[in-house]
Scaffold this active site. Structure first.
Site, short mmCIF file in Angstrom:
data_model
loop_
_atom_site.label_atom_id
_atom_site.label_comp_id
_atom_site.label_asym_id
_atom_site.label_seq_id
_atom_site.Cartn_x
_atom_site.Cartn_y
_atom_site.Cartn_z
N SER A 15 -16.46 24.47 4.35
CA SER A 15 -17.36 23.61 3.61
C SER A 15 -18.83 23.94 3.85
O SER A 15 -19.70 23.37 3.20
CB SER A 15 -17.11 22.14 4.00
N GLU A 17 -15.06 24.34 -5.51
CA GLU A 17 -16.21 25.24 -5.52
C GLU A 17 -15.70 26.65 -5.21
O GLU A 17 -15.13 26.89 -4.15
CB GLU A 17 -17.24 24.81 -4.47
N ASN A 26 -21.91 19.61 -0.54
CA ASN A 26 -22.27 19.21 0.82
C ASN A 26 -23.76 19.31 1.08
O ASN A 26 -24.31 18.54 1.87
CB ASN A 26 -21.49 20.05 1.84
#
Length: 282
Positions: A117, A150, A188
């Site tokens: 992430s 993503e 994020n």
């Protein structure tokens, strides 16, 4: 993309395995500890049982999905996979060691994807001899419900690899969006400063946790407040991502709030430990 390997039996790994099996893929779910594999398979069965109870799928469909998932311990069991999706802890050293070992096991044309992430896909790809076949596939929690993936291109990721993982994401019922290999990618990078700021607001006594979350739900139409979301993600994960972003960007907005750091030190990690910003033990 008929056989998919998934490394990691936490919430994300099990979610990826479940949606892949639901899409008709054969899945090999790997963890270095047998008890973790068993727990992961059990959690997937519990998730499928909820779908059956809500009449989203039939019991026969649930059984077929379960049959398509095989739990293993040796990393070598992933040799014949068309793609291996890594969902190990968000620790650079752990991932680097894992990818170096995996690179020696799987076929030359096998795609290796990381569910990281916040870490650099280009840097992780450098641990392998196949940077062209290395890519980021960042799923979101809970994987069965969240539509976004993503798709992160490293400096040497090929067009063929990108096209393959886009197609896989769509096969899994997801919406792939291309993003650059930049710390935190898109979601994020935007989301975690908000969580951090909510923790600062709590630390400074602006409002109680419930009040902060209700403000964001009612004022911004968010389905969940930032502190409750942090508890769902896991405060250890939140801290690790913020710390990684802070090291990469050097901007104060990413420096983890003390309210998060102290809870991690106390093992108040959120839902998974029964206590975080909220108490779930009652």
């Amino acid at each position: 993309m008929k056989t998919i390997g998934v490394i990691g039996t936490g919430t994300m790994g099990c979610g990826i395995a479940q949606v892949a099996a639901q899409a008709g893929c054969d899945v090999i779910l790997q963890n270095r500890r047998q008890e973790s594999v068993d727990r992961g398979l059990s959690n997937i069965q519990k998730g499928l049982a909820k779908l059956v109870s809500r009449q989203k799928i039939t019991q026969n469909q649930s059984d077929a999905i379960t049959d398509r998932i095989r739990g293993v311990v040796p990393l070598s069991e992933l040799k014949a996979c068309d793609i291996v999706i890594e969902s190990a802890p968000e620790d650079l050293a752990i991932k680097q060691e894992l990818f170096a070992a995996l690179d020696e096991i799987v076929d030359d044309q096998t795609i290796i994807a990381s569910n990281t992430s916040s870490l650099s896909i280009t840097q992780l790809a450098g641990c392998t001899n196949r940077p062209g076949h290395f890519v980021g596939m960042h799923f979101f929690n809970p994987v069965p419900a969240m539509k976004l993936v993503e798709v992160v291109r490293g400096m040497r990721t090929t067009d063929a690899t990108l096209n393959a993982v886009r197609g896989l994401a769509e096969k899994l019922g997801k919406v792939p969006i291309d993003v650059k290999d930049s710390p935190g990618f898109v979601v994020n990078r935007v989301l975690f400063p908000m969580i951090n700021e909510a923790a600062f607001a709590l630390q400074q006594g602006v409002a109680e946790a419930e009040g902060i979350d209700e403000c964001m739900k009612l004022g911004c139409n968010h389905p969940m407040g930032p502190l409750a979301l942090a508890d769902l993600v896991g405060l250890d994960v939140v801290y690790a991502i913020l710390d990684s972003l802070y090291k990469e960007y050097g901007e104060p907005r990413y420096a983890p709030c003390l309210e998060i750091k102290k809870r991690v030190e106390a093992n108040f990690l959120g839902r998974k430990t029964g206590r975080g910003f909220y108490d779930y033990s009652r």
